[in-house]
Write a protein that holds these residues in place. Sequence first.
Motif, PDB file in Angstrom:
ATOM      1  N   CYS A 196      38.592  49.948  41.517  1.00 54.02           N
ATOM      2  CA  CYS A 196      38.614  50.006  42.983  1.00 54.02           C
ATOM      3  C   CYS A 196      39.726  49.087  43.474  1.00 54.02           C
ATOM      4  N   TYR A 198      39.481  46.487  45.844  1.00 54.04           N
ATOM      5  CA  TYR A 198      39.258  45.154  46.425  1.00 54.04           C
ATOM      6  C   TYR A 198      38.603  44.119  45.513  1.00 54.04           C
ATOM      7  N   LYS A 199      37.821  44.558  44.552  1.00 55.91           N
ATOM      8  CA  LYS A 199      37.093  43.612  43.686  1.00 55.91           C
ATOM      9  C   LYS A 199      36.352  42.556  44.522  1.00 55.91           C
ATOM     10  N   CYS A 200      35.507  43.023  45.418  1.00 58.56           N
ATOM     11  CA  CYS A 200      34.799  42.140  46.363  1.00 58.56           C
ATOM     12  C   CYS A 200      33.901  41.134  45.625  1.00 58.56           C
ATOM     13  N   PHE A 202      31.030  39.920  46.496  1.00 57.36           N
ATOM     14  CA  PHE A 202      29.575  40.123  46.548  1.00 57.36           C
ATOM     15  C   PHE A 202      29.097  41.268  45.652  1.00 57.36           C
ATOM     16  N   CYS A 203      30.029  42.079  45.156  1.00 62.53           N
ATOM     17  CA  CYS A 203      29.653  43.357  44.534  1.00 62.53           C
ATOM     18  C   CYS A 203      29.160  43.179  43.099  1.00 62.53           C
ATOM     19  N   LYS A 206      30.889  46.527  40.449  1.00 61.99           N
ATOM     20  CA  LYS A 206      32.307  46.873  40.292  1.00 61.99           C
ATOM     21  C   LYS A 206      32.709  47.035  38.829  1.00 61.99           C
ATOM     22  N   HIS A 245      35.199  54.057  41.786  1.00 59.57           N
ATOM     23  CA  HIS A 245      34.780  53.537  43.093  1.00 59.57           C
ATOM     24  C   HIS A 245      35.681  53.947  44.262  1.00 59.57           C
ATOM     25  N   GLU A 312      30.851  47.820  54.913  1.00 58.45           N
ATOM     26  CA  GLU A 312      30.092  46.552  54.790  1.00 58.45           C
ATOM     27  C   GLU A 312      29.830  45.834  56.105  1.00 58.45           C
ATOM     28  N   LYS A 324      35.403  40.307  50.810  1.00 60.50           N
ATOM     29  CA  LYS A 324      35.938  41.677  50.789  1.00 60.50           C
ATOM     30  C   LYS A 324      37.272  41.645  51.539  1.00 60.50           C
TER      31      LYS A 324
HETATM   32  S1  SF4 Z   1      32.098  47.017  46.948  1.00 55.07           S
HETATM   33 FE1  SF4 Z   1      32.399  46.869  44.704  1.00 55.07          FE
HETATM   34  S2  SF4 Z   1      33.133  48.851  44.086  1.00 55.07           S
HETATM   35 FE2  SF4 Z   1      33.358  48.750  46.311  1.00 55.07          FE
HETATM   36  S3  SF4 Z   1      35.448  48.030  46.656  1.00 55.07           S
HETATM   37 FE3  SF4 Z   1      34.166  46.208  46.592  1.00 55.07          FE
HETATM   38  S4  SF4 Z   1      34.193  45.569  44.439  1.00 55.07           S
HETATM   39 FE4  SF4 Z   1      34.951  47.622  44.491  1.00 55.07          FE
END
Ligand code: SF4
Length: 425
Positions: A196, A198-200, A202-203, A206, A245, A312, A324
């Motif tokens: 994906c 962003y590699k957030c 909170f996720c 991923k 993703h 989100e 994010k």
């Molecule tokens: S929420 Fe998870 S899968 Fe979606 S962009 Fe963020 S890190 Fe990637």
Amino acid sequence: METFEINGLQLTLQKQGETRYSKVSYPLRYGRYAELRTPAHLFQFNLNGELKFITGRGRDWPNPSEWLKRTVTGDWVYYSAGGYDGPFDCFGEYYIPCFSYPTNNINSCDPFEEKAVVSAIEAAGLLHEELARLDLAFLSAEGRKFLELVKANPPAELLRKAATISEILGDSVSVLPPDTRHVDYEVIPLIVADGCLYKCGFCRVKSRLKFKERSKENIERQIKRLRDFFGNDLANYNSVFFGQHDALHSDPELIEFAARRAFEAFDLKNSNIADPRLFLFGSVDSLLKSNGATFDRIDRLPFTTYINVGLESADRETLGRLKKSITAEGVEAAFAKIADINKRYERIEITSNFVFGPGLPVGHMESVLRLIQKHFDRPSPKGAVYFSPFFDAGDSLWKKNIKREFYKLKIKIPVPSFLYLIQRL
Ligand code: SF4
């Protein structure tokens, strides 16, 4: 349909289930399948002779209209009718899937601790030994052939097969879009692009991989191996999920190529189940960069397409807390575009996700409601909004009251809105 009795077991072949997915408050099977009724259980098999569903027939089974399902990756999922307050308003379905693995599940009960459920899974493990003891000589050739198929798929073989799917795809599918609930999560996975954008922070789902499109050769290879993997049971699928993703960030030409090849190679035109669907995830960036030509192309595919976008929050502070890397302005623009695409294209539905939980900044929910109400001043059936429960282990009181909190929110939202339970393939 053919039925046989053998030593107190009743085998029925070629059962015809429903040919269109629908939302009903009783157990419904789709496509073609076979079933074996023992005094204690009802076992149902797919067209490869692989066990797929179990229902307990005894008085100790939690609820006669509930069942266990085995997924293609070998997980057991328990379908709960949700007790007296029914799950439909919260989840858009009449059943709540209860998982045997950790997720953001909000249910306080754990069916996998119920003795009858544990015994059903154990009984499935012993079924092959029981079948091996039977004299099948008097059965028709078709009956014998089917039971031989079942015997060739004992639990160890099913586990081995389940493990090959991530090898075929080149990664495991840690999350399916919430829209796949429309087909009871029965999708053929195909990875069009890894990772994906962003590699957030909170996720929890991923991929470890960076965003990168797969080549057409790789997609062709996956399709060929998936066809072998699903075998005869391919005829019971009508839907494809494009992983991972953010497949929408791929070149539109690649999306079209993969969709048309999958439709043809999986013979979805002749599926036992009507209404082919395509599911994928998008993101703020992939959505904003996609132009009318991309959506025209998707709209012309032989599928109804659902694209789920993780927004989100529309609040800067919350996005920062979630780590994010998108802006509140980007979320605003993406939501406006989602509303516009949903109005313009009949065969495309874009849905969105927002986090929902205690301990988020006060601006979060205000921003989400403002955003939704700005774009919808009257009820609209399209563009569902999903809320992902987001909580810590210590938030047990909030978890207990989540449905009440959600209903307070839902009545202010003029589009279909549901809680999103994260489910893997
Ligand atoms: S929420 Fe998870 S899968 Fe979606 S962009 Fe963020 S890190 Fe990637």
